[in-house]
Design a protein around this motif. Structure first.
Motif, PDB file in Angstrom:
ATOM      1  N   PHE A  71     -20.217 -76.727  -4.236  1.00  0.00           N
ATOM      2  CA  PHE A  71     -18.915 -76.692  -4.906  1.00  0.00           C
ATOM      3  C   PHE A  71     -17.785 -76.912  -3.896  1.00  0.00           C
ATOM      4  N   CYS A  72     -17.888 -76.260  -2.747  1.00  0.00           N
ATOM      5  CA  CYS A  72     -16.865 -76.414  -1.711  1.00  0.00           C
ATOM      6  C   CYS A  72     -16.809 -77.852  -1.201  1.00  0.00           C
ATOM      7  N   LEU A  83     -28.191 -69.627  -4.432  1.00  0.00           N
ATOM      8  CA  LEU A  83     -26.822 -69.345  -4.872  1.00  0.00           C
ATOM      9  C   LEU A  83     -25.811 -69.768  -3.808  1.00  0.00           C
ATOM     10  N   SER A  84     -26.100 -69.466  -2.556  1.00  0.00           N
ATOM     11  CA  SER A  84     -25.198 -69.844  -1.459  1.00  0.00           C
ATOM     12  C   SER A  84     -25.088 -71.358  -1.348  1.00  0.00           C
ATOM     13  N   ASP A  85     -26.209 -72.042  -1.551  1.00  0.00           N
ATOM     14  CA  ASP A  85     -26.220 -73.503  -1.510  1.00  0.00           C
ATOM     15  C   ASP A  85     -25.294 -74.074  -2.586  1.00  0.00           C
ATOM     16  N   ARG A  86     -25.333 -73.496  -3.777  1.00  0.00           N
ATOM     17  CA  ARG A  86     -24.473 -73.986  -4.860  1.00  0.00           C
ATOM     18  C   ARG A  86     -22.997 -73.747  -4.558  1.00  0.00           C
ATOM     19  N   ILE A  87     -22.713 -72.663  -3.860  1.00  0.00           N
ATOM     20  CA  ILE A  87     -21.321 -72.408  -3.453  1.00  0.00           C
ATOM     21  C   ILE A  87     -20.852 -73.478  -2.477  1.00  0.00           C
ATOM     22  N   ILE A  88     -21.710 -73.819  -1.520  1.00  0.00           N
ATOM     23  CA  ILE A  88     -21.363 -74.864  -0.551  1.00  0.00           C
ATOM     24  C   ILE A  88     -21.218 -76.214  -1.240  1.00  0.00           C
ATOM     25  N   HIS A 140     -23.016 -75.189   6.175  1.00  0.00           N
ATOM     26  CA  HIS A 140     -24.004 -74.977   5.120  1.00  0.00           C
ATOM     27  C   HIS A 140     -25.050 -73.924   5.513  1.00  0.00           C
TER      28      HIS A 140
END
Length: 322
Positions: free
Chosen positions: A47-48, A40-45, A60
């Motif tokens: 997107f950023c 989930l955190s990877d997908r946020i990064i 990252h």
């Protein structure tokens, strides 16, 4: 006493503590919770990075690590709070008044931070034992977390050393291949052997500490995915073009080390890597490859392309000069 809150609290605690110890102490990969938080955190990064540019990749791995730590702490705090909340009379202040919900939440955090009990205290033997256990656990949690982060930092340094060592050989597969073939044989052996050791070390670290996978860099020349792809392609050039007869054994060992890493990547990180398809485009097949070997090259390229795409790159970044 609310048995539902007590059971729910202990279930959350057991899940979080198991995930924490398995991830930090087993050196066998991440637990279920940490793995999903990392994705989930990877997908946020991602997107950023698509919004503000590649600079986001410099944060990252740090972001993924902090998110995992935050979720561990949040779950343990929540679980222990539910255990205390199962009996509203369990925690009292210095005058004997039962603590309110927000006061129990404060007391829970105070215990986990190993600061002691403050101006609240448990009033039954059961909750006194629970408080003692989690005061001790709080100390273990923070010391184990710091030890884990130090190990991860060392693994990240090795990963970046490998990327830098490859980049020093050249910024295109053909340049790397020619460099390895044109060097003095004894120096070529040393270079290939050093690269093999670095790849093996990274492969072990990558499996033991999965969060290492998410540490990237914004600059192309420093990115692991670009450099490992260039090295693997350079080795393919040497192997399939039958050049460098004196280096074939050493090249074979280095290529096997990369193969082991790619297999681990494909097996354990398939959920975090984008799907780019199974087949090579016709224009991707170089002239030095024959039809028999194309299946092996296709599989290697599939995994490498997926790794590249996860950091915002394509195969053109591998074969084109910076």
């Amino acid at each position: 006493m609310s048995e539902t809150l007590l059971i729910l609290g202990f279930i959350i605690l057991l899940l979080a503590i198991h995930d924490f110890f398995y991830t930090t102490l087993s050196a066998s990969g991440g637990g279920f919770i940490s793995e999903n938080v990392a994705i989930l955190s990877d997908r946020i990064i991602q997107f950023c990075a698509g919004t503000i540019g590649r600079k986001a990749y410099d944060y990252h791995g740090l972001f993924v690590n902090l998110m995992i730590l935050f979720v561990w702490l949040l779950l343990i705090w929540l679980g222990l709070f539910l255990v205390y909340s199962s009996n509203p009379e369990a925690i009292t202040n210095s005058s004997g008044r039962a603590a309110y919900n927000w006061e129990r939440l404060y007391f829970t955090g105070y215990i986990l931070s190993t600061l002691g009990m403050g101006n609240f205290k448990p009033v039954s033997p059961f909750f006194e034992v629970v408080t003692s256990c989690f005061s001790f656990f709080g100390f273990i949690f923070f010391t184990s977390s710091m030890t884990y982060f130090i190990s991860v930092s060392s693994a990240v340094v090795r990963k970046r050393t490998l990327a830098k060592s490859i980049n020093n050989l050249g910024n295109q597969p053909e340049i790397i291949a020619n460099k390895l073939l044109s060097l003095d044989p004894s120096y070529s052996y040393q270079q290939v052997h050093t690269l093999q050791e670095l790849v093996d070390q990274h492969s072990v670290s990558h499996q033991a500490y999965p969060v290492v996978h998410y540490y990237s860099r914004s600059e192309e020349k420093d990115c692991f995915s670009i450099n490992i792809s260039r090295l693997d392609e350079a080795l393919s050039i040497i192997v399939y073009s039958n050049k460098g007869e004196n280096l074939q054994e050493e090249i074979g060992l280095l290529r096997a080390a990369i193969s082991n890493f790619l297999q681990n990547l494909d097996k354990n990180f398939s959920r975090s890597l984008p799907n780019i398809g199974k087949q090579l485009n016709e224009q991707d097949v170089p002239s030095y490859i024959n039809e028999i070997d194309s299946k092996n090259l296709n599989e290697r390229r599939r995994i490498l392309k997926s790794l590249l795409k996860s950091e915002g790159f394509s195969w053109n970044n591998v074969i084109a000069e910076e």
